[in-house]
Design an enzyme around this catalytic site. Sequence first.
Site, PDB file in Angstrom:
ATOM      1  N   HIS A   1      -2.259  63.005 -26.491  1.00 43.35           N
ATOM      2  CA  HIS A   1      -1.779  62.672 -25.922  1.00 43.35           C
ATOM      3  C   HIS A   1      -0.257  62.939 -25.338  1.00 43.35           C
ATOM      4  O   HIS A   1       0.437  62.551 -24.619  1.00 43.35           O
ATOM      5  CB  HIS A   1      -2.104  61.319 -24.914  1.00 43.35           C
ATOM      6  CG  HIS A   1      -1.543  61.051 -23.248  1.00 43.35           C
ATOM      7  ND1 HIS A   1      -1.942  61.768 -22.613  1.00 43.35           N
ATOM      8  CD2 HIS A   1      -1.043  60.035 -22.560  1.00 43.35           C
ATOM      9  CE1 HIS A   1      -1.065  60.907 -21.341  1.00 43.35           C
ATOM     10  NE2 HIS A   1      -0.749  60.596 -22.471  1.00 43.35           N
TER      11      HIS A   1
ATOM     12  N   SER B   1       3.093  60.925 -18.846  1.00 45.29           N
ATOM     13  CA  SER B   1       2.126  60.761 -18.576  1.00 45.29           C
ATOM     14  C   SER B   1       2.219  59.912 -17.400  1.00 45.29           C
ATOM     15  O   SER B   1       2.818  60.763 -16.540  1.00 45.29           O
ATOM     16  CB  SER B   1       1.367  59.480 -19.952  1.00 45.29           C
ATOM     17  OG  SER B   1       0.552  59.074 -19.485  1.00 45.29           O
TER      18      SER B   1
ATOM     19  N   ASP C   1      -7.559  65.639 -25.006  1.00 47.76           N
ATOM     20  CA  ASP C   1      -6.284  64.670 -24.348  1.00 47.76           C
ATOM     21  C   ASP C   1      -7.313  63.678 -23.698  1.00 47.76           C
ATOM     22  O   ASP C   1      -7.842  63.222 -22.660  1.00 47.76           O
ATOM     23  CB  ASP C   1      -5.180  64.807 -23.225  1.00 47.76           C
ATOM     24  CG  ASP C   1      -4.391  63.491 -23.200  1.00 47.76           C
ATOM     25  OD1 ASP C   1      -5.005  62.762 -23.156  1.00 47.76           O
ATOM     26  OD2 ASP C   1      -3.383  63.922 -22.702  1.00 47.76           O
TER      27      ASP C   1
END
Length: 277
Positions: A245, A95, A217
């Site tokens: 995610h 991320s 996502d």
Amino acid sequence: MHPILIRNNLKILGKGNQVIVFAHGFGCAQSSWKYMTDAFLDDFKVILFDYVGSGRSDKTQYDYHKYSTLDGYACDVLDIIETLGLKDIIFVGHSVSSMIGMIAALQKPEAFKKLIFIGPSPRYLNDRDYIGGFEAADIETIFTQIAEDYVSWTKAIAPIVMNKAEEPELAGFLQGCFEETEPSIALAFAMATFKADYRDHLKKFDIPSLTLQSSNDIMAPFSAGEYIHQNTRNNFFVVMKATGHFPHISEPEETIREIKDFIAHENIHTTRDELYA
């Protein structure tokens, strides 16, 4: 042990010579890699750490000014690299750590061999022809919810971003990770994350990298991963069958396989059309 290593709760595991660094995302800690690390211990020297303010880092060293942008977190990465004298590392960032890793690599490119971005986004806010997935009002709502009741927010968001309804224990694990972060620090990290825009940095970056894009996502949509691929030299793009995610938690085997394939071959390039043909 060196103060930097204590500050970031650093762990060194594994038997190999090639160093691989795993960097966690927003609201998490090194514990979020627990489903993957064993697969790398025989062939790699694995480095795990917590950003200052996360997990079991030394929270007394948290500085709200320093960590008001992602550059502050990139300093953590560079501190670790310099303290350990690392070079030619494989950096795996989940991320927001994808862009943190890129920032660090632009400052010290000789330390990085390859980077793997899991669920990356150079900008979360929509902007003209760019789709980051969020409007300004969406981001402000997230900030408000974190500020008012962080625990309730983590309970609500964990199953959504995990996107693995058939295994609710994974959302429970993620919620536990989130709750390791103090609410005020979580809010500051969220603001640094969701206000960031590193699209211009992509054009300066040419170290071989892999974008691992999960299906469906909500935090990092296909458009964000595709933008990175189209605007970054030497970036390879794989759309995973994993959803949500956190594929390193929900589908660790697939995530491990893609990372190892990229490290070994560096010539993978899968498009969405190829995957869903």
